[in-house]
Design a protein around this motif. Structure first.
Motif, PDB file in Angstrom:
ATOM      1  N   GLY A  10      -4.909  -3.354   2.680  1.00  0.00           N
ATOM      2  CA  GLY A  10      -5.301  -2.149   1.943  1.00  0.00           C
ATOM      3  C   GLY A  10      -4.841  -2.215   0.495  1.00  0.00           C
ATOM      4  N   PHE A  11      -4.935  -1.108  -0.185  1.00  0.00           N
ATOM      5  CA  PHE A  11      -4.646  -1.066  -1.624  1.00  0.00           C
ATOM      6  C   PHE A  11      -3.176  -1.378  -1.929  1.00  0.00           C
ATOM      7  CE2 PHE A  11      -3.555   2.315  -4.991  1.00  0.00           C
ATOM      8  CZ  PHE A  11      -3.555   1.400  -6.022  1.00  0.00           C
ATOM      9  N   ILE A  12      -2.269  -0.514  -1.487  1.00  0.00           N
ATOM     10  CA  ILE A  12      -0.868  -0.707  -1.880  1.00  0.00           C
ATOM     11  C   ILE A  12      -0.249  -1.854  -1.085  1.00  0.00           C
ATOM     12  CG2 ILE A  12       1.347   0.416  -2.302  1.00  0.00           C
ATOM     13  CD1 ILE A  12      -0.099   3.109  -2.105  1.00  0.00           C
ATOM     14  N   ASP A  33      -2.860  -6.214   9.987  1.00  0.00           N
ATOM     15  CA  ASP A  33      -3.825  -5.197   9.555  1.00  0.00           C
ATOM     16  C   ASP A  33      -5.014  -5.188  10.520  1.00  0.00           C
ATOM     17  OD1 ASP A  33      -4.421  -3.828   6.466  1.00  0.00           O
ATOM     18  OD2 ASP A  33      -6.047  -3.893   7.944  1.00  0.00           O
ATOM     19  N   THR A  36      -9.754  -1.980   9.026  1.00  0.00           N
ATOM     20  CA  THR A  36     -10.668  -0.833   9.123  1.00  0.00           C
ATOM     21  C   THR A  36     -11.565  -0.873   7.885  1.00  0.00           C
ATOM     22  OG1 THR A  36      -9.272   0.652   7.829  1.00  0.00           O
ATOM     23  CG2 THR A  36      -8.823   0.524  10.217  1.00  0.00           C
ATOM     24  N   ASP A  59      -3.878  -3.824  15.789  1.00  0.00           N
ATOM     25  CA  ASP A  59      -3.774  -2.370  15.656  1.00  0.00           C
ATOM     26  C   ASP A  59      -2.323  -1.959  15.889  1.00  0.00           C
ATOM     27  OD1 ASP A  59      -3.940   0.354  15.966  1.00  0.00           O
ATOM     28  OD2 ASP A  59      -5.565   0.305  17.450  1.00  0.00           O
ATOM     29  N   ILE A  60      -1.725  -1.255  14.923  1.00  0.00           N
ATOM     30  CA  ILE A  60      -0.315  -0.859  15.099  1.00  0.00           C
ATOM     31  C   ILE A  60      -0.139   0.143  16.239  1.00  0.00           C
ATOM     32  CG2 ILE A  60       0.401  -1.339  12.719  1.00  0.00           C
ATOM     33  CD1 ILE A  60       0.341   1.788  12.294  1.00  0.00           C
ATOM     34  N   PHE A  81       2.828   0.168   5.888  1.00  0.00           N
ATOM     35  CA  PHE A  81       1.832   0.792   5.002  1.00  0.00           C
ATOM     36  C   PHE A  81       0.616   1.257   5.803  1.00  0.00           C
ATOM     37  CE2 PHE A  81       3.931  -2.182   2.120  1.00  0.00           C
ATOM     38  CZ  PHE A  81       3.998  -1.500   0.920  1.00  0.00           C
ATOM     39  N   SER A  85      -5.719   6.899   5.240  1.00  0.00           N
ATOM     40  CA  SER A  85      -5.082   7.388   4.010  1.00  0.00           C
ATOM     41  C   SER A  85      -5.916   8.364   3.188  1.00  0.00           C
ATOM     42  CB  SER A  85      -4.719   6.188   3.131  1.00  0.00           C
ATOM     43  OG  SER A  85      -5.899   5.603   2.610  1.00  0.00           O
ATOM     44  N   TYR A 153      -4.171  14.843   6.935  1.00  0.00           N
ATOM     45  CA  TYR A 153      -3.547  13.592   6.472  1.00  0.00           C
ATOM     46  C   TYR A 153      -2.055  13.788   6.233  1.00  0.00           C
ATOM     47  CZ  TYR A 153      -1.886  10.176   3.042  1.00  0.00           C
ATOM     48  OH  TYR A 153      -1.121   9.240   2.372  1.00  0.00           O
ATOM     49  N   LYS A 157       1.348  12.241   8.153  1.00  0.00           N
ATOM     50  CA  LYS A 157       2.379  11.452   7.466  1.00  0.00           C
ATOM     51  C   LYS A 157       3.752  12.119   7.614  1.00  0.00           C
ATOM     52  CE  LYS A 157       1.963   8.215   5.259  1.00  0.00           C
ATOM     53  NZ  LYS A 157       1.998   6.765   5.631  1.00  0.00           N
ATOM     54  N   ASN A 183      -0.936   6.576  -6.458  1.00  0.00           N
ATOM     55  CA  ASN A 183      -0.935   5.236  -7.059  1.00  0.00           C
ATOM     56  C   ASN A 183      -2.286   4.933  -7.708  1.00  0.00           C
ATOM     57  OD1 ASN A 183       1.183   2.983  -5.195  1.00  0.00           O
ATOM     58  ND2 ASN A 183       1.438   5.174  -5.466  1.00  0.00           N
TER      59      ASN A 183
HETATM   60  P1  NAD Z   1      -5.483   2.056   2.302  1.00  0.00           P
HETATM   61  O1  NAD Z   1      -6.357   3.025   3.035  1.00  0.00           O
HETATM   62  O2  NAD Z   1      -6.002   1.382   1.086  1.00  0.00           O
HETATM   63  O3  NAD Z   1      -5.008   0.907   3.310  1.00  0.00           O
HETATM   64  C1  NAD Z   1      -4.633   1.159   4.625  1.00  0.00           C
HETATM   65  C2  NAD Z   1      -4.643  -0.172   5.373  1.00  0.00           C
HETATM   66  O4  NAD Z   1      -4.182   0.079   6.709  1.00  0.00           O
HETATM   67  C3  NAD Z   1      -6.026  -0.807   5.488  1.00  0.00           C
HETATM   68  O5  NAD Z   1      -5.952  -2.180   5.162  1.00  0.00           O
HETATM   69  C4  NAD Z   1      -6.391  -0.624   6.954  1.00  0.00           C
HETATM   70  O6  NAD Z   1      -7.221  -1.646   7.456  1.00  0.00           O
HETATM   71  C5  NAD Z   1      -5.026  -0.621   7.611  1.00  0.00           C
HETATM   72  N1  NAD Z   1      -4.991   0.092   8.897  1.00  0.00           N
HETATM   73  C6  NAD Z   1      -5.521   1.320   9.166  1.00  0.00           C
HETATM   74  N2  NAD Z   1      -5.313   1.638  10.449  1.00  0.00           N
HETATM   75  C7  NAD Z   1      -4.629   0.600  10.999  1.00  0.00           C
HETATM   76  C8  NAD Z   1      -4.108   0.345  12.289  1.00  0.00           C
HETATM   77  N3  NAD Z   1      -4.271   1.234  13.294  1.00  0.00           N
HETATM   78  N4  NAD Z   1      -3.432  -0.815  12.509  1.00  0.00           N
HETATM   79  C9  NAD Z   1      -3.270  -1.717  11.514  1.00  0.00           C
HETATM   80  N5  NAD Z   1      -3.766  -1.535  10.266  1.00  0.00           N
HETATM   81  C10 NAD Z   1      -4.429  -0.388  10.021  1.00  0.00           C
HETATM   82  O7  NAD Z   1      -4.146   2.853   1.990  1.00  0.00           O
HETATM   83  P2  NAD Z   1      -3.207   2.807   0.698  1.00  0.00           P
HETATM   84  O8  NAD Z   1      -3.744   3.724  -0.321  1.00  0.00           O
HETATM   85  O9  NAD Z   1      -2.933   1.399   0.356  1.00  0.00           O
HETATM   86  O10 NAD Z   1      -1.889   3.481   1.287  1.00  0.00           O
HETATM   87  C11 NAD Z   1      -0.933   2.681   1.982  1.00  0.00           C
HETATM   88  C12 NAD Z   1       0.202   3.565   2.461  1.00  0.00           C
HETATM   89  O11 NAD Z   1       0.812   4.218   1.350  1.00  0.00           O
HETATM   90  C13 NAD Z   1      -0.264   4.671   3.407  1.00  0.00           C
HETATM   91  O12 NAD Z   1       0.697   4.813   4.421  1.00  0.00           O
HETATM   92  C14 NAD Z   1      -0.305   5.916   2.531  1.00  0.00           C
HETATM   93  O13 NAD Z   1      -0.040   7.076   3.278  1.00  0.00           O
HETATM   94  C15 NAD Z   1       0.825   5.621   1.555  1.00  0.00           C
HETATM   95  N6  NAD Z   1       0.682   6.227   0.211  1.00  0.00           N
HETATM   96  C16 NAD Z   1      -0.466   6.051  -0.501  1.00  0.00           C
HETATM   97  C17 NAD Z   1      -0.541   6.589  -1.795  1.00  0.00           C
HETATM   98  C18 NAD Z   1      -1.770   6.359  -2.661  1.00  0.00           C
HETATM   99  O14 NAD Z   1      -1.833   6.875  -3.774  1.00  0.00           O
HETATM  100  N7  NAD Z   1      -2.753   5.575  -2.223  1.00  0.00           N
HETATM  101  C19 NAD Z   1       0.528   7.306  -2.318  1.00  0.00           C
HETATM  102  C20 NAD Z   1       1.683   7.458  -1.549  1.00  0.00           C
HETATM  103  C21 NAD Z   1       1.748   6.909  -0.293  1.00  0.00           C
END
Ligand code: NAD
Length: 339
Positions: A10-12, A33, A36, A59-60, A81, A85, A153, A157, A183
């Motif tokens: 995913g992103f972060i 990962d 999804t 899948d976690i 992570f 999201s 959501y 969390k 982010n």
């Molecule tokens: P994202 O949606 O870009 O990535 C989520 C990743 O998790 C994806 O690669 C997806 O395939 C994977 N995933 C989803 N369900 C899964 C499962 N059951 N098993 C394994 N993998 C699974 O999310 P993001 O924006 O990168 O956020 C990452 C984390 O940081 C999240 O926990 C989010 O709550 C937290 N967060 C995000 C932000 C933001 O601005 N994006 C800010 C603060 C916290």
């Protein structure tokens, strides 16, 4: 040191995998990962051939899969992570948020206490604190701010955070939690505000802005977030929560106008759309604990960071065009109407 990073496609998580693989060649980084709609292995191309990196699809929330993986890999550290999201999606399908964000987290926690672990880190969000009024710029979220969620959501969390902290108290699991503001940066899925506006503005398409665009978000460059997590897993105190934010508050409208100006596109592209139900008004983080205790300092201010991010999207059109041309398109049409 062997680290399982969940959600690393995913992103972060993807940015964090890059950070760790490059900075610590002697660590083993396992990216777990499910891939999804939000997971994209193209994000990992720059590291996929490195000897200290491995990808595992799974899948976690799948207990037997997770336990088998822990049995085989015996990780020292888990950084979680993986999550559903996107707030809008949590309004149409809350259950998948409970499954991944809550049950996925407890599954990982159970595996950690069964196999023994040096550190479990939960990547959380400032959204667990709810929102702040727009007319009180003096108020900020601290680690003591009560949890007061607005969306399915953020509720999922916050639930996960409570389980993580309870596993420390009940089972003595060495956990930490970070709660970060919004982010931005490279590899951000184009349903989120900044990449959405960049990609649509480049195509001269309408730019949907919720309500009047006055909602305030506190933006942090993703690499500053990764640096904070790196510090917390190495030096953070067990059982502690650390807020992460860079004091870069902007209204959504300001962000959209900054991008339009940088791309030399007209503000007439902006289209105000019906506000999101329960839309949080203002997020603002007080990161003092992280700064004073662990010496964290963000490297980016928003003006520099957003310019570099826009340039990244211009230089990496292939990455986001693949996404926009795929399944994402149907989702977007359902949410905002046909393009
Ligand atoms: P994202 O949606 O870009 O990535 C989520 C990743 O998790 C994806 O690669 C997806 O395939 C994977 N995933 C989803 N369900 C899964 C499962 N059951 N098993 C394994 N993998 C699974 O999310 P993001 O924006 O990168 O956020 C990452 C984390 O940081 C999240 O926990 C989010 O709550 C937290 N967060 C995000 C932000 C933001 O601005 N994006 C800010 C603060 C916290």
């Amino acid at each position: 040191m062997k680290i399982i990073v969940t959600g690393g496609a995913g992103f972060i998580g993807g940015n964090f995998v890059h950070h760790m693989v490059n900075k610590y060649p002697d660590y083993q980084i396992i990216n777990l990962d499910l891939l999804t709609y939000a997971g994209n292995l193209e994000t990992l191309k720059p590291v996929e051939d490195k000897p200290n990196y491995k990808f595992v699809k799974g899948d976690i929330a799948d207990r037997s899969f997770v336990f088998d993986l822990f049995e085989k890999e015996k990780p020292d550290v888990v950084v979680n992570f993986a999550a559903e999201s996107h707030v809008d999606r949590s309004i149409t399908d809350p259950e998948s948020f409970v499954r991944t964000n809550v049950m996925g987290t407890t599954t990982l926690l159970d595996a950690c206490r069964t196999y023994g672990i040096k550190r479990y880190h939960q990547v959380s969000t400032d959204e667990v604190y709810g929102d702040l009024p727009l007319d009180r710029p003096d108020l900020f979220f601290t680690e003591e701010t009560p949890l007061h969620t607005s969306s399915p959501y953020s509720s999922s969390k916050a639930s996960a955070d409570l389980f993580v902290l309870a596993y420390q108290r009940t089972f003595g699991l060495p956990v930490t939690v970070s709660r970060c503001s919004n982010n931005y940066g490279p590899y951000h899925f184009p349903e989120k505000l900044i990449p959405l506006i960049i990609s649509r503005a480049l195509a001269d398409e309408e730019l949907p802005v919720y309500g009047t665009g006055e909602n305030v978000r506190d933006w942090l460059h993703v690499s500053d977030h990764c640096e904070a997590i790196d510090l917390i897993i190495h030096k953070g105190r067990v059982g502690e929560v650390y807020n992460v934010g860079g004091h870069n508050e902007r209204t959504n409208l300001e962000v959209v106008k900054t991008i339009l100006k940088a791309l030399d596109k007209p503000e007439s592209l902006i289209k105000y759309v019906t506000d999101r139900p329960g839309h949080d008004r203002r997020y603002a983080i007080d990161p003092k604990k992280l700064e004073t205790e662990l010496g964290w300092k963000p490297k980016y201010n928003f003006d520099t960071g957003i310019r570099q991010t826009i340039q990244w999207y211009l230089d990496n059109e292939d990455w986001w065009k693949h996404i926009i041309n795929g399944e994402y398109q149907n989702y977007f049409d359902n949410m905002y109407g046909e393009r």
